[in-house]
Design a protein around this motif. Structure first.
Motif, mmCIF file in Angstrom:
data_model
loop_
_atom_site.group_PDB
_atom_site.id
_atom_site.type_symbol
_atom_site.label_atom_id
_atom_site.label_comp_id
_atom_site.label_asym_id
_atom_site.label_seq_id
_atom_site.Cartn_x
_atom_site.Cartn_y
_atom_site.Cartn_z
ATOM 1 N N THR A 256 0.840 -1.203 0.000
ATOM 2 C CA THR A 256 0.000 0.000 0.000
ATOM 3 C C THR A 256 0.873 1.250 0.000
ATOM 4 O O THR A 256 0.662 2.186 -0.788
ATOM 5 C CB THR A 256 -0.930 0.006 1.233
ATOM 6 N N ARG A 257 1.864 1.267 0.887
ATOM 7 C CA ARG A 257 2.754 2.427 0.935
ATOM 8 C C ARG A 257 3.616 2.533 -0.318
ATOM 9 O O ARG A 257 3.935 3.631 -0.773
ATOM 10 C CB ARG A 257 3.636 2.358 2.189
ATOM 11 N N LEU A 258 4.005 1.368 -0.875
ATOM 12 C CA LEU A 258 4.790 1.389 -2.112
ATOM 13 C C LEU A 258 3.970 1.975 -3.257
ATOM 14 O O LEU A 258 4.479 2.756 -4.070
ATOM 15 C CB LEU A 258 5.265 -0.027 -2.470
ATOM 16 N N ALA A 259 2.691 1.621 -3.302
ATOM 17 C CA ALA A 259 1.817 2.169 -4.344
ATOM 18 C C ALA A 259 1.672 3.678 -4.188
ATOM 19 O O ALA A 259 1.709 4.433 -5.167
ATOM 20 C CB ALA A 259 0.451 1.485 -4.281
ATOM 21 N N GLU A 260 1.523 4.133 -2.955
ATOM 22 C CA GLU A 260 1.410 5.572 -2.707
ATOM 23 C C GLU A 260 2.691 6.307 -3.087
ATOM 24 O O GLU A 260 2.645 7.363 -3.717
ATOM 25 C CB GLU A 260 1.092 5.811 -1.225
ATOM 26 N N ARG A 261 3.823 5.727 -2.730
ATOM 27 C CA ARG A 261 5.097 6.394 -3.021
ATOM 28 C C ARG A 261 5.370 6.452 -4.517
ATOM 29 O O ARG A 261 5.880 7.457 -5.027
ATOM 30 C CB ARG A 261 6.237 5.673 -2.297
ATOM 31 N N SER A 262 5.059 5.361 -5.214
ATOM 32 C CA SER A 262 5.357 5.304 -6.647
ATOM 33 C C SER A 262 4.279 5.957 -7.498
ATOM 34 O O SER A 262 4.507 6.237 -8.681
ATOM 35 C CB SER A 262 5.541 3.848 -7.081
ATOM 36 N N GLY A 263 3.085 6.176 -6.914
ATOM 37 C CA GLY A 263 2.006 6.788 -7.671
ATOM 38 C C GLY A 263 1.318 5.839 -8.627
ATOM 39 O O GLY A 263 0.653 6.266 -9.579
ATOM 40 N N LEU A 264 1.448 4.528 -8.384
ATOM 41 C CA LEU A 264 0.835 3.527 -9.248
ATOM 42 C C LEU A 264 -0.325 2.845 -8.537
ATOM 43 O O LEU A 264 -0.284 2.636 -7.319
ATOM 44 C CB LEU A 264 1.858 2.457 -9.652
ATOM 45 N N GLU A 265 -1.347 2.520 -9.290
ATOM 46 C CA GLU A 265 -2.477 1.763 -8.758
ATOM 47 C C GLU A 265 -2.007 0.339 -8.464
ATOM 48 O O GLU A 265 -1.156 -0.205 -9.170
ATOM 49 C CB GLU A 265 -3.611 1.771 -9.784
ATOM 50 N N ARG A 266 -2.522 -0.268 -7.390
ATOM 51 C CA ARG A 266 -1.974 -1.539 -6.908
ATOM 52 C C ARG A 266 -1.959 -2.629 -7.967
ATOM 53 O O ARG A 266 -0.973 -3.353 -8.108
ATOM 54 C CB ARG A 266 -2.766 -2.023 -5.680
ATOM 55 N N THR A 267 -3.037 -2.781 -8.728
ATOM 56 C CA THR A 267 -3.069 -3.832 -9.755
ATOM 57 C C THR A 267 -1.968 -3.617 -10.780
ATOM 58 O O THR A 267 -1.255 -4.552 -11.160
ATOM 59 C CB THR A 267 -4.432 -3.850 -10.460
ATOM 60 N N HIS A 268 -1.815 -2.373 -11.205
ATOM 61 C CA HIS A 268 -0.770 -2.058 -12.172
ATOM 62 C C HIS A 268 0.603 -2.252 -11.542
ATOM 63 O O HIS A 268 1.555 -2.706 -12.210
ATOM 64 C CB HIS A 268 -0.923 -0.617 -12.659
ATOM 65 N N LEU A 269 0.726 -1.956 -10.248
ATOM 66 C CA LEU A 269 1.990 -2.100 -9.547
ATOM 67 C C LEU A 269 2.406 -3.567 -9.498
ATOM 68 O O LEU A 269 3.563 -3.905 -9.789
ATOM 69 C CB LEU A 269 1.875 -1.545 -8.127
ATOM 70 N N TYR A 270 1.455 -4.477 -9.141
ATOM 71 C CA TYR A 270 1.773 -5.895 -9.114
ATOM 72 C C TYR A 270 2.229 -6.380 -10.490
ATOM 73 O O TYR A 270 3.181 -7.148 -10.620
ATOM 74 C CB TYR A 270 0.549 -6.712 -8.671
ATOM 75 N N ARG A 271 1.527 -5.935 -11.520
ATOM 76 C CA ARG A 271 1.873 -6.342 -12.880
ATOM 77 C C ARG A 271 3.270 -5.850 -13.243
ATOM 78 O O ARG A 271 4.068 -6.568 -13.859
ATOM 79 C CB ARG A 271 0.838 -5.788 -13.863
ATOM 80 N N LYS A 272 3.584 -4.622 -12.823
ATOM 81 C CA LYS A 272 4.892 -4.030 -13.127
ATOM 82 C C LYS A 272 6.007 -4.791 -12.411
ATOM 83 O O LYS A 272 7.058 -5.087 -13.006
ATOM 84 C CB LYS A 272 4.887 -2.561 -12.683
ATOM 85 N N LEU A 273 5.801 -5.110 -11.145
ATOM 86 C CA LEU A 273 6.814 -5.820 -10.380
ATOM 87 C C LEU A 273 7.067 -7.210 -10.959
ATOM 88 O O LEU A 273 8.215 -7.669 -11.021
ATOM 89 C CB LEU A 273 6.400 -5.928 -8.913
ATOM 90 N N LYS A 274 6.008 -7.883 -11.382
ATOM 91 C CA LYS A 274 6.161 -9.206 -11.991
ATOM 92 C C LYS A 274 6.931 -9.111 -13.291
ATOM 93 O O LYS A 274 7.809 -9.937 -13.589
ATOM 94 C CB LYS A 274 4.784 -9.827 -12.230
ATOM 95 N N GLN A 275 6.631 -8.093 -14.082
ATOM 96 C CA GLN A 275 7.305 -7.886 -15.365
ATOM 97 C C GLN A 275 8.803 -7.641 -15.158
ATOM 98 O O GLN A 275 9.637 -8.138 -15.916
ATOM 99 C CB GLN A 275 6.688 -6.690 -16.084
ATOM 100 N N LEU A 276 9.162 -6.916 -14.087
ATOM 101 C CA LEU A 276 10.561 -6.576 -13.835
ATOM 102 C C LEU A 276 11.312 -7.679 -13.084
ATOM 103 O O LEU A 276 12.525 -7.617 -12.957
ATOM 104 C CB LEU A 276 10.646 -5.287 -13.015
ATOM 105 N N GLY A 277 10.574 -8.688 -12.609
ATOM 106 C CA GLY A 277 11.211 -9.774 -11.867
ATOM 107 C C GLY A 277 11.558 -9.419 -10.441
ATOM 108 O O GLY A 277 12.482 -9.985 -9.854
ATOM 109 N N VAL A 278 10.820 -8.464 -9.853
ATOM 110 C CA VAL A 278 11.046 -8.085 -8.465
ATOM 111 C C VAL A 278 10.415 -9.129 -7.556
ATOM 112 O O VAL A 278 9.221 -9.408 -7.666
ATOM 113 C CB VAL A 278 10.451 -6.703 -8.158
ATOM 114 N N VAL A 279 11.212 -9.711 -6.673
ATOM 115 C CA VAL A 279 10.724 -10.765 -5.779
ATOM 116 C C VAL A 279 10.071 -10.137 -4.566
ATOM 117 O O VAL A 279 10.659 -9.287 -3.887
ATOM 118 C CB VAL A 279 11.886 -11.683 -5.329
#
Length: 421
Positions: A391-414
């Motif tokens: 939640t805080r990561l989404a607020e800091r990055s300015g990304l909606e949570r669903t898009h954030l999860y998709r982005k992290l998966k795409q980048l290979g962030v564990v």
């Protein structure tokens, strides 16, 4: 429940010993080579190690010597050997092994040896850290040979460009087993002939010439005149050029005598690829000696250490590395030391230089790859900073949570468990 680390390159032996010991109620971990054993020993702090002598990457005796030199024998070690290596296994007791098992290993012999080793109440010796612990770095091996060669031909040796803890590591390398040792900075009174006689055959060490007061400078001069008669070796370290010491009031004749034979540890800037391994060894040594709490470096932290602007600092930089590792271990709030911790303890200009250095490799990549690499660094940094809170990561990055999860998966962030939740 006692943790037992079994180190053997033969999978059949590892599995057999594991099954037997698990049935007896022990927590068993397995390592197929010295590299895996080294990692598991640092992570688990096992209560006992069963160590095979013959292994492909590094034999068990060499690994035992490495642990002995680095002060890492905080657990009993039982050597395992075939018929042809029993003499070698017995010889290993000189380096800290408490017992040995001959292959094929009989069930009752295994269990009785394990029980005996776990009850082993002999105080574990923690020898001083020496350059032998860093022998995998080729430049350290070369420097050690140069150091020992010089010390064999003189009774007074000057270490240039290194002071404090790193200087002591160099000096301890030259100290014979059980030989007397005197840190001259700990002596506030006048040095006497009787004191020197008690030190005969030992080492007089000065961690930093610049830190000596007038009385200690007189003690140093007194000792210099009597080194050969008492078979003493004086090892003095300095990060300050001798002419600067002369300007501050040191006797020029004394400095001239100290500077006759000197060696200098190669600068960190020329060996940055070895920094992560050396930093890990230093951290392990601090932990074993109870100087710092249990800590470990993240891969990002080790990379940050490697890419710091070493070329802009002191003549060698090893004193800075020693102090930096100890500071990180003492001030990090988490067990894992992150890259942000490394930058936190550095001076502002050093942080700016390090940040620039960390980003330089991205400039050599195609734009798309560079952007992805930067975004991954960005999200991994803030994910650690927010303790895995999405939640805080989404607020800091300015990304909606669903898009954030998709982005992290795409980048290979564990993601950790908290992030997945």
């Amino acid at each position: 429940m006692a943790i037992i680390l079994v180190v053997d390159d033969e999978v059949g032996i590892r599995e057999l010993l594991s099954e037997i010991l698990i049935d007896e109620g022990y927590d068993v971990r397995l390592a197929e080579n010295a590299g895996a054993a080294r990692r598991l020993r640092n992570e688990l702090r096992p209560d006992l190690v069963l160590l095979d002598i013959w292994m492909p990457d590094m034999d068990g005796i060499s690994l035992l010597k490495e642990w002995h030199a680095a002060g890492h024998l905080t657990m009993p070690v039982v050597m395992m050997s075939g018929h042809g290596t029993i003499d070698t296994a017995v010889e290993a007791t000189r380096f800290g092994a408490c017992d040995f098992l001959e292959k094929p290993i009989a069930l009752q012999k295994l269990l009785s040896t394990v029980q005996k080793a776990l009850k082993h109440d002999k105080p574990v010796q923690r020898p001083p850290l020496t350059l032998e612990a860093f022998a995998r770095a080729g430049f350290v091996r070369e420097f050690r040979r140069r150091l020992e060669q010089a010390a064999a031909r003189t009774s007074s040796l000057l270490l240039k460009g290194v002071t404090g803890g790193m200087a002591e590591i160099c000096a301890r390398t030259l100290q014979a087993a059980r030989a007397p040792w005197l840190d001259l900075t700990t002596l506030s009174s006048a040095l006497t002939q009787e004191m020197l006689e008690k030190l005969a055959g030992g080492v007089i060490f000065v961690p930093d010439l610049a830190a000596l007061g007038k009385m200690q400078q007189m003690n140093l001069s007194f000792a210099l005149d009597r080194l050969e008669k008492q078979h003493l070796l004086l090892i003095a370290a300095t990060g300050t050029p001798l002419p600067v010491l002369a300007e501050s009031g040191w006797d020029s004749k004394l400095l001239a005598r100290l500077g006759e034979i000197w060696v200098a540890l190669p600068a960190v800037a020329g060996h940055v690829d070895d920094v992560p391994e050396i930093a890990n060894l230093l951290l392990s040594n601090f932990i074993e000696r109870g100087e710092v709490p249990l800590r470990r470096f993240s891969t990002a932290a080790l990379n940050a250490l490697r890419t710091l602007p070493w070329h802009k600092w002191s003549e060698a930089g090893w004193g800075e590395l020693y102090t930096l590792v100890r500071n990180l271990a003492l001030t990090s709030l988490d067990e894992e030391i992150g890259a942000e911790d490394v930058l936190r303890v550095m001076p502002a200009q050093a942080v700016a230089d390090a940040g620039e250095t960390l980003l330089l490799p991205l400039l050599d990549q195609p734009l798309r790859d560079a952007r992805d690499a930067f975004e991954k660094l960005y999200f991994e940094h803030h994910l650690r900073r927010e303790g895995g809170n999405m939640t805080r990561l989404a607020e800091r990055s300015g990304l909606e949570r669903t898009h954030l999860y998709r982005k992290l998966k795409q980048l290979g962030v564990v993601l950790g468990k908290r992030g997945e939740d």
